[in-house]
Design an enzyme around this catalytic site. Sequence first.
Site, PDB file in Angstrom:
ATOM      1  N   ALA A 356       0.824  -1.215   0.000  1.00 49.63           N
ATOM      2  CA  ALA A 356       0.000   0.000   0.000  1.00 49.63           C
ATOM      3  C   ALA A 356       0.857   1.264   0.000  1.00 49.63           C
ATOM      4  O   ALA A 356       0.697   2.145  -0.856  1.00 49.63           O
ATOM      5  CB  ALA A 356      -0.929  -0.020   1.208  1.00 49.63           C
ATOM      6  N   ASP A 383      10.105  -6.511  -4.040  1.00 51.93           N
ATOM      7  CA  ASP A 383       9.029  -7.081  -3.235  1.00 51.93           C
ATOM      8  C   ASP A 383       8.845  -8.524  -3.691  1.00 51.93           C
ATOM      9  O   ASP A 383       8.613  -8.771  -4.871  1.00 51.93           O
ATOM     10  CB  ASP A 383       7.721  -6.290  -3.422  1.00 51.93           C
ATOM     11  CG  ASP A 383       6.688  -6.635  -2.355  1.00 51.93           C
ATOM     12  OD1 ASP A 383       6.464  -7.833  -2.119  1.00 51.93           O
ATOM     13  OD2 ASP A 383       6.111  -5.705  -1.771  1.00 51.93           O
ATOM     14  N   GLU A 388      -2.580 -10.150  -4.284  1.00 53.01           N
ATOM     15  CA  GLU A 388      -3.773 -10.877  -3.837  1.00 53.01           C
ATOM     16  C   GLU A 388      -5.008 -10.001  -4.038  1.00 53.01           C
ATOM     17  O   GLU A 388      -4.907  -8.774  -4.106  1.00 53.01           O
ATOM     18  CB  GLU A 388      -3.650 -11.248  -2.345  1.00 53.01           C
ATOM     19  CG  GLU A 388      -2.417 -12.070  -1.991  1.00 53.01           C
ATOM     20  CD  GLU A 388      -2.493 -13.496  -2.486  1.00 53.01           C
ATOM     21  OE1 GLU A 388      -3.585 -13.920  -2.916  1.00 53.01           O
ATOM     22  OE2 GLU A 388      -1.461 -14.187  -2.449  1.00 53.01           O
ATOM     23  N   ASN A 391      -5.564  -7.080  -1.764  1.00 52.76           N
ATOM     24  CA  ASN A 391      -4.695  -5.901  -1.907  1.00 52.76           C
ATOM     25  C   ASN A 391      -5.383  -4.760  -2.659  1.00 52.76           C
ATOM     26  O   ASN A 391      -4.976  -3.601  -2.542  1.00 52.76           O
ATOM     27  CB  ASN A 391      -3.409  -6.250  -2.664  1.00 52.76           C
ATOM     28  CG  ASN A 391      -2.564  -7.308  -1.993  1.00 52.76           C
ATOM     29  OD1 ASN A 391      -1.869  -8.058  -2.660  1.00 52.76           O
ATOM     30  ND2 ASN A 391      -2.608  -7.382  -0.678  1.00 52.76           N
ATOM     31  N   GLN A 395      -4.035  -0.777  -2.644  1.00 50.90           N
ATOM     32  CA  GLN A 395      -2.804  -0.747  -3.425  1.00 50.90           C
ATOM     33  C   GLN A 395      -3.191  -0.381  -4.858  1.00 50.90           C
ATOM     34  O   GLN A 395      -3.410  -1.232  -5.704  1.00 50.90           O
ATOM     35  CB  GLN A 395      -2.090  -2.106  -3.312  1.00 50.90           C
ATOM     36  CG  GLN A 395      -1.731  -2.415  -1.858  1.00 50.90           C
ATOM     37  CD  GLN A 395      -1.102  -3.774  -1.643  1.00 50.90           C
ATOM     38  OE1 GLN A 395      -0.633  -4.414  -2.572  1.00 50.90           O
ATOM     39  NE2 GLN A 395      -1.073  -4.219  -0.397  1.00 50.90           N
ATOM     40  N   LYS A 407       4.231  -8.184  -7.435  1.00 56.64           N
ATOM     41  CA  LYS A 407       3.935  -6.787  -7.104  1.00 56.64           C
ATOM     42  C   LYS A 407       4.946  -5.829  -7.721  1.00 56.64           C
ATOM     43  O   LYS A 407       4.577  -4.779  -8.250  1.00 56.64           O
ATOM     44  CB  LYS A 407       3.921  -6.603  -5.585  1.00 56.64           C
ATOM     45  CG  LYS A 407       2.676  -7.122  -4.907  1.00 56.64           C
ATOM     46  CD  LYS A 407       2.651  -6.757  -3.431  1.00 56.64           C
ATOM     47  CE  LYS A 407       1.352  -7.227  -2.785  1.00 56.64           C
ATOM     48  NZ  LYS A 407       1.262  -6.875  -1.364  1.00 56.64           N
ATOM     49  N   VAL A 431      14.899  -8.267   1.366  1.00 61.56           N
ATOM     50  CA  VAL A 431      16.155  -7.646   1.782  1.00 61.56           C
ATOM     51  C   VAL A 431      16.465  -8.181   3.170  1.00 61.56           C
ATOM     52  O   VAL A 431      15.824  -7.821   4.151  1.00 61.56           O
ATOM     53  CB  VAL A 431      16.053  -6.101   1.794  1.00 61.56           C
ATOM     54  CG1 VAL A 431      17.391  -5.491   2.168  1.00 61.56           C
ATOM     55  CG2 VAL A 431      15.614  -5.595   0.426  1.00 61.56           C
ATOM     56  N   ASN A 456       7.117  -5.593   8.357  1.00 59.01           N
ATOM     57  CA  ASN A 456       8.008  -6.424   9.169  1.00 59.01           C
ATOM     58  C   ASN A 456       9.049  -5.582   9.901  1.00 59.01           C
ATOM     59  O   ASN A 456       9.910  -4.953   9.276  1.00 59.01           O
ATOM     60  CB  ASN A 456       8.706  -7.458   8.261  1.00 59.01           C
ATOM     61  CG  ASN A 456       9.468  -8.484   9.063  1.00 59.01           C
ATOM     62  OD1 ASN A 456      10.351  -8.147   9.831  1.00 59.01           O
ATOM     63  ND2 ASN A 456       9.118  -9.739   8.874  1.00 59.01           N
ATOM     64  N   CYS A 511       0.444 -21.919  29.027  1.00 61.49           N
ATOM     65  CA  CYS A 511      -0.612 -22.621  29.773  1.00 61.49           C
ATOM     66  C   CYS A 511      -1.991 -22.037  29.451  1.00 61.49           C
ATOM     67  O   CYS A 511      -2.991 -22.755  29.468  1.00 61.49           O
ATOM     68  CB  CYS A 511      -0.334 -22.570  31.275  1.00 61.49           C
ATOM     69  SG  CYS A 511      -0.520 -20.935  32.014  1.00 61.49           S
TER      70      CYS A 511
END
Length: 938
Positions: A356, A383, A388, A391, A395, A407, A431, A456, A511
């Site tokens: 985006a 990229d 998808e 997107n 985008q 992309k 990268v 990320n 747990c």
Amino acid sequence: YCFRAEATLPHIAELNPYVRVLSSTAPLDETTDISFLKKYQCVILTETRLSLQKKINDFCHAQHPPIKFISADVYGIWSRLFCDFGDEFEVLDTTGEEPKEIFISNITQSNPGIVTCLENHPHKLETGQCLTFREVNGMSCLNGSMQQITVVSPYSFSIADTSDMEPYLHGGIAVQVKTPKIFCFERLEKQLKNPAYLLADFSKPEAPLQIHTAMLALNQFQENFGRMPNIGCLQDAEEMLKIAVSISETLESKPQVNEDIVKWLSRTAQGFLAPLAAAVGGVASQEVLKAVTGKFSPLQQWLYIDALDIAISLDKTSCEEFLPRGDKYDALRVCIGESLCQKLHKLNVFLVGCGAIGCEMLKNFALLGVGSGRDKGMVTITDPDLIEKSNLNRQFLFRPHHIQKPKSYTAAAATLNINPQLKIDPYLNKVCPATENIYNDEFYAKQDIIVTALDNVEARRYIDSRCVANLRPLLDSGTMGTKGHTETIVPHLTESYNSHRDPPEEEIPFCTLKSFPAAIEHTIQWARDKFESAFSHKPSLFNKFWQTYPSAEEVLQRIKAGESLEGCFQAIKSLSRRPRNWSQCVELARIKFEKYFKHKALQLLHSFPLDTRLKDGSLFWQSPKRPPTPIKFEFNDPLHYSFIVSGAKLFARVYCVPVTEKDLSEETILKIISGVNIQEFRPSNKVVQTDETVRKPDHIPVSSEDERNAIFQLEKAILSNEALKNDLQMKMLSFEKDDDANGHIDFITAASNLRAKMYNIEPADRLKTKRIAGKIIPAIATATAAVSGLVALELIKVVGEHPFEAYKNCFLNLAIPIIVFTEAAEVKKTEIRNGISFTIWDRWTIYGKEDFTLLDFINAVREKYGIEPTMVVQGVKMLYVPVMPGHIKRLKLTMQKLVKPSADKKYVDLTVSFAPETDGEEDLPGPPVRYYFIHEDN
């Protein structure tokens, strides 16, 4: 030539075939009958004379209900945005945040009653908010009631009088209730005299009123002379200044006129800065959504964003630099001058990510002419992802026919449609350290600026470290729904991305996931973990084992001989339970249902009966722990049926079992399930983990009984001819959230909601499950446009080599709305001693030769930089630490022998430390030292 409305309509319409887009080229001026506007909910004006804005606003405000009115203007390096949604505008959800759920540990019998939340779980509420209660034991009359709260502390708040209620026993959840809020707006005419505005830069609190005054002066100049001020015309600037002084007297606050603002507004009014328009357009678009949905808090009522920081550094530039030259960059040239335009054209930019923000950045690059120079300039993009369907809503370089195409290549082609002069080099690589042979030091040396458009965090940290090592500026940004941020990182001036650390993401205790879920997020994560274990992790280990040991007979011989083969037990277990037809896949799914949703509950209630108490006498099963209820399988329950079918289909895919249309019929599945032999529950004495600090074990130990059983199972499989080559491989599934046909989200939704039902937790629909399981970061085009526009403005400053004071970081949340500009974080100096210091951007350099020893290196550092290292480290390898045995002898060794470089390695990066000034203190850190094995001149 054609009308802009007609030219843009097909491009806008193709963004979403479900939206009806119409255009009109009829004139809109003071003489137009504007009654046709009654059919609209919202009217947005751009590039409209102020007198017409007032007329249309009066009309919109007077309607019942009022037509929401928005006006947006960009004049050169200045912009303004105005909203009027009527006298009373109701907002149903002011923030868009998920309602908070607070687990209760105590409620006092008092006036007012004090509610205390669980230890180490602050409520994060505000006084005046409303809550409703459920699952309170003892003070049960609170359940279902709504209470307005007053914050007492981060862990407690007060409610109404509870003194006459039953005593509180345990448990309870307080849930935030969203209450409507009324926002009141004034007409444009009144707001012009006394503007209410959003302050974006707290370092310049006087700026909004000064810009407001200057823009009104510009509007009046336009009314008086029928034109904009001429570029760089001092006479026009003086005339505008007189008008501004006169207007200032008519405003209620009588603000002081800022001559610089008036001068630069006059000078650049005929220009247009595309990134500024993108930023303001993003904010304005969010206001449109608020106007028609009643969701999020609207802007009250003005916003001013400027790019004066770009212009101030151009103050002494010749006026001729800003004059038009008859090309597509004339409007840009008016704002930043010809020299800066040329620098943008010759720029080498590395853009990481074409999602985006990446798409929006490429649009800005195209409009600025970045990388379009005839002899120099290049936009390199990378990229690894394919496009998808999901997107397409944000985008905007991608269309439906691009789905499943790369992309980067698609974005490059679409950008060239906007500006064919750009030079773009697309790649498909991540990268990361694995691609360092591609994106090496030589690659970074060719780049003028690196721009990251990634979700990320670890990837961003890695790229930042490469930028610091290669002294390259970095522009970082990100969005999460309506929130966004930008950060400008400039060598030797600012701190880097790695200079600060975000708080670690809160992990769900092992747990809690395994036995004591308290929220739908816990059950979704559990279901996602089950998917990974059954359909990805176990098949991967199975394949790895049988690739290592391709013969079942050989494995049998070796384990009979007492040999321990890693992964042997799990591989044989999977082989022995392998379904070989559709019936066995359905049977396996039915057995899993019994295990997960009935036997698990029975085992927990066996280990911890409902009346179990802790050492302090309190009940074990109290908030946030919920006792499970075993689920009896019902074929006609859609949730039960969905788990069986989705699970069986995934097992069939993993074990390469063919499935026909008939296999999936209810009749076939009912027949199979009716014949499944379900074993009765037998309680075990296995310890159930309750300690929240204990992490999931990496390996589960294998008992001697398990080993004997494995031998028996493998012998049986071999004798039955069920350990042949085809039996020794499985298909590993990789979780994919965007393919609705693959059944991944179907399985996770069914499994999660069954577990939620078992623990009396509110279930989640498929969409929410997909968002949480897929860790989808919410994204909206409005925030993306705003953020990328602001980044592009910073890019212009970096290219112009502006001073530190010009750079701005930004945080925004368009839902509230809030926009905050701050100065970039100034780089910190680390003092060593005797006036010697360094920053993160400093790297010392030592040139050696073939027989250069470690002692020569230490002496060279002392002679060149005035301080002697006492410790030398290469990565994690200690080259020289005097206190370590044998290290003194290393002083005579050559650097070649110590470092052992590969044949093509020209240098090595080392870390040095220095002795402290006082004994007993830690060594003083130094900057990285790049040691060249041979002097570059040689």
